[in-house]
Design an enzyme around this catalytic site. Sequence first.
Site, PDB file in Angstrom:
ATOM      1  N   ARG A 233      71.637  95.181  73.487  1.00 39.25           N
ATOM      2  CA  ARG A 233      72.350  93.901  73.620  1.00 39.25           C
ATOM      3  C   ARG A 233      73.589  94.146  74.462  1.00 39.25           C
ATOM      4  O   ARG A 233      74.276  95.159  74.301  1.00 39.25           O
ATOM      5  CB  ARG A 233      72.765  93.345  72.247  1.00 39.25           C
ATOM      6  CG  ARG A 233      71.635  92.711  71.451  1.00 39.25           C
ATOM      7  CD  ARG A 233      71.113  91.407  72.092  1.00 39.25           C
ATOM      8  NE  ARG A 233      70.003  90.837  71.357  1.00 39.25           N
ATOM      9  CZ  ARG A 233      68.705  91.096  71.598  1.00 39.25           C
ATOM     10  NH1 ARG A 233      68.357  91.928  72.556  1.00 39.25           N
ATOM     11  NH2 ARG A 233      67.770  90.493  70.889  1.00 39.25           N
ATOM     12  N   ASP A 257      69.651  96.669  80.909  1.00 42.48           N
ATOM     13  CA  ASP A 257      68.655  95.595  80.845  1.00 42.48           C
ATOM     14  C   ASP A 257      69.265  94.362  80.202  1.00 42.48           C
ATOM     15  O   ASP A 257      68.609  93.322  80.100  1.00 42.48           O
ATOM     16  CB  ASP A 257      67.437  96.066  80.042  1.00 42.48           C
ATOM     17  CG  ASP A 257      66.296  95.057  80.097  1.00 42.48           C
ATOM     18  OD1 ASP A 257      66.007  94.580  81.212  1.00 42.48           O
ATOM     19  OD2 ASP A 257      65.712  94.725  79.043  1.00 42.48           O
ATOM     20  N   GLU A 262      75.002  87.483  79.819  1.00 46.68           N
ATOM     21  CA  GLU A 262      73.726  87.233  80.489  1.00 46.68           C
ATOM     22  C   GLU A 262      73.211  85.813  80.291  1.00 46.68           C
ATOM     23  O   GLU A 262      72.351  85.345  81.048  1.00 46.68           O
ATOM     24  CB  GLU A 262      72.662  88.231  80.016  1.00 46.68           C
ATOM     25  CG  GLU A 262      72.190  88.022  78.575  1.00 46.68           C
ATOM     26  CD  GLU A 262      71.111  89.016  78.140  1.00 46.68           C
ATOM     27  OE1 GLU A 262      71.295  90.228  78.358  1.00 46.68           O
ATOM     28  OE2 GLU A 262      70.091  88.565  77.588  1.00 46.68           O
ATOM     29  N   HIS A 294      66.869  91.656  81.389  1.00 45.33           N
ATOM     30  CA  HIS A 294      66.315  91.553  80.024  1.00 45.33           C
ATOM     31  C   HIS A 294      64.788  91.498  80.049  1.00 45.33           C
ATOM     32  O   HIS A 294      64.167  90.560  79.536  1.00 45.33           O
ATOM     33  CB  HIS A 294      66.900  90.331  79.304  1.00 45.33           C
ATOM     34  CG  HIS A 294      66.942  90.510  77.806  1.00 45.33           C
ATOM     35  ND1 HIS A 294      67.986  90.099  77.029  1.00 45.33           N
ATOM     36  CD2 HIS A 294      66.054  91.069  76.938  1.00 45.33           C
ATOM     37  CE1 HIS A 294      67.746  90.384  75.757  1.00 45.33           C
ATOM     38  NE2 HIS A 294      66.578  90.980  75.684  1.00 45.33           N
TER      39      HIS A 294
HETATM   40  P1  NAI Z   1      65.543  98.394  64.198  1.00 41.57           P
HETATM   41  O1  NAI Z   1      66.154  97.446  63.224  1.00 41.57           O
HETATM   42  O2  NAI Z   1      64.193  98.952  63.951  1.00 41.57           O
HETATM   43  O3  NAI Z   1      66.535  99.616  64.476  1.00 41.57           O
HETATM   44  C1  NAI Z   1      67.915  99.489  64.664  1.00 41.57           C
HETATM   45  C2  NAI Z   1      68.564 100.767  64.183  1.00 41.57           C
HETATM   46  O4  NAI Z   1      69.958 100.684  64.471  1.00 41.57           O
HETATM   47  C3  NAI Z   1      68.431 100.995  62.666  1.00 41.57           C
HETATM   48  O5  NAI Z   1      67.937 102.291  62.409  1.00 41.57           O
HETATM   49  C4  NAI Z   1      69.848 100.823  62.156  1.00 41.57           C
HETATM   50  O6  NAI Z   1      70.138 101.647  61.028  1.00 41.57           O
HETATM   51  C5  NAI Z   1      70.645 101.248  63.379  1.00 41.57           C
HETATM   52  N1  NAI Z   1      72.035 100.838  63.309  1.00 41.57           N
HETATM   53  C6  NAI Z   1      72.592  99.821  62.617  1.00 41.57           C
HETATM   54  N2  NAI Z   1      73.931  99.828  62.753  1.00 41.57           N
HETATM   55  C7  NAI Z   1      74.215 100.885  63.566  1.00 41.57           C
HETATM   56  C8  NAI Z   1      75.420 101.436  64.070  1.00 41.57           C
HETATM   57  N3  NAI Z   1      76.603 100.913  63.738  1.00 41.57           N
HETATM   58  N4  NAI Z   1      75.341 102.514  64.870  1.00 41.57           N
HETATM   59  C9  NAI Z   1      74.152 103.082  65.185  1.00 41.57           C
HETATM   60  N5  NAI Z   1      72.979 102.620  64.707  1.00 41.57           N
HETATM   61  C10 NAI Z   1      73.000 101.523  63.927  1.00 41.57           C
HETATM   62  O7  NAI Z   1      65.574  97.595  65.591  1.00 41.57           O
HETATM   63  P2  NAI Z   1      64.720  97.895  66.901  1.00 41.57           P
HETATM   64  O8  NAI Z   1      63.454  97.128  66.854  1.00 41.57           O
HETATM   65  O9  NAI Z   1      64.663  99.347  67.147  1.00 41.57           O
HETATM   66  O10 NAI Z   1      65.619  97.181  68.020  1.00 41.57           O
HETATM   67  C11 NAI Z   1      66.885  97.679  68.378  1.00 41.57           C
HETATM   68  C12 NAI Z   1      67.580  96.659  69.253  1.00 41.57           C
HETATM   69  O11 NAI Z   1      66.910  96.561  70.519  1.00 41.57           O
HETATM   70  C13 NAI Z   1      67.532  95.205  68.732  1.00 41.57           C
HETATM   71  O12 NAI Z   1      68.560  94.962  67.780  1.00 41.57           O
HETATM   72  C14 NAI Z   1      67.732  94.411  69.970  1.00 41.57           C
HETATM   73  O13 NAI Z   1      69.112  94.187  70.148  1.00 41.57           O
HETATM   74  C15 NAI Z   1      67.199  95.308  71.090  1.00 41.57           C
HETATM   75  N6  NAI Z   1      66.006  94.778  71.740  1.00 41.57           N
HETATM   76  C16 NAI Z   1      66.012  94.627  73.105  1.00 41.57           C
HETATM   77  C17 NAI Z   1      64.904  94.130  73.769  1.00 41.57           C
HETATM   78  C18 NAI Z   1      64.849  93.998  75.263  1.00 41.57           C
HETATM   79  O14 NAI Z   1      63.964  93.302  75.777  1.00 41.57           O
HETATM   80  N7  NAI Z   1      65.712  94.647  76.019  1.00 41.57           N
HETATM   81  C19 NAI Z   1      63.719  93.705  73.017  1.00 41.57           C
HETATM   82  C20 NAI Z   1      63.795  93.968  71.605  1.00 41.57           C
HETATM   83  C21 NAI Z   1      64.910  94.459  70.992  1.00 41.57           C
END
Ligand code: NAI
Length: 331
Positions: A233, A257, A262, A294
Amino acid sequence: MKIAVFSTKPYDKAFLTEVNKKHKHELSFFEARLTLETVRLANGFDCVCAFVNDSLAAEVLSILSGGGTRLIALRSAGFNHVNLKTAQDLGLSIARVPAYSPHAVAEHALALILALNRKIHRAFNRVREANFALDGLMGFDIHGKTIGVIGTGKIGQAFIEIVSGFGGKILAYDPYPNGALKAQLSYVDLAELFAKSTIISLHCPLTPETHHIINKSSLAQMQDGTMLINTSRGALVDTTAVINALKSGKLGHLGLDVYEEEGDLFFEDLSNKVIQDDVFTRLLTFPNVIITGHQGFFTQEALLNIAETTLANVTAFESGQGEWFEVKYES
Ligand code: NAI
């Protein structure tokens, strides 16, 4: 259910229409983003289907609720754009797509790393101009280098599984370490990750704790020439601080990305317009920056999964049967 689909692009319409043959909801597609100006289009719809740059701020949610909407079905994993407290107060339910293809985003992060390191974007242009000189295109072996990963959830894990193949060291930071990965990496604190990593990739959600996790102070802790990749993000990164770090050489490469502002840019063809965001246009001037709009999620597999989970959420919500992925407010 009657569903108003906002921010509809041709690919959304194609996948949702196909998957809906099974679910038989009544879909109305709107190209407009959901905003305070467009929210009245949703009047009378039980369900609103929204994407990442749609506004689900308190005022928008109030108008939706007043117009009869009961469910917001997000076509995204992230829900940082939803005012969950207001949704709860209004009795509005929120559904999301927790995982549609972690591989899509992880592979895109890798694409940015390889392109930046080996200057593929510049080489492509040079060769088209019959300029075969190599000066300025030198990269480094990723083999043996340290890669820092912030956030080791689904996408972080997929990313780690890919980059493990390079034969380097992986450092990770996550307040909730992922047990499945402990053999592959070392969990460290942020200061150590910033200080020791040649490449840093962000895979954590945007929360109050992670807002501007990359800022002037964290950049100062990094090695000169660090590569930073953000496919999560935009607001994880303080863009002004990053521009200064690129100018000083603290950052050697930047792959984005996502971008803090954005919402007014991405997903639209603005090639005939003058971009008003001077911070964004400054970023475009650096030879060692690659920005994509994105598109990390944008694979066939992910779009099919998004459509399937989104409509399955709606069906389960409506029927009261089966599992759906609800997002709840946590105080
Ligand atoms: P997820 O929920 O499986 O993993 C997120 C991880 O971040 C968790 O392990 C959590 O404990 C950790 N986390 C929480 N607070 C944190 C902190 N303060 N410092 C470090 N780690 C922390 O989510 P997932 O599916 O892996 O997605 C991650 C992010 O990717 C989403 O939140 C979204 O913002 C982004 N995303 C981007 C996309 C794109 O098209 N560029 C598409 C899908 C998701």
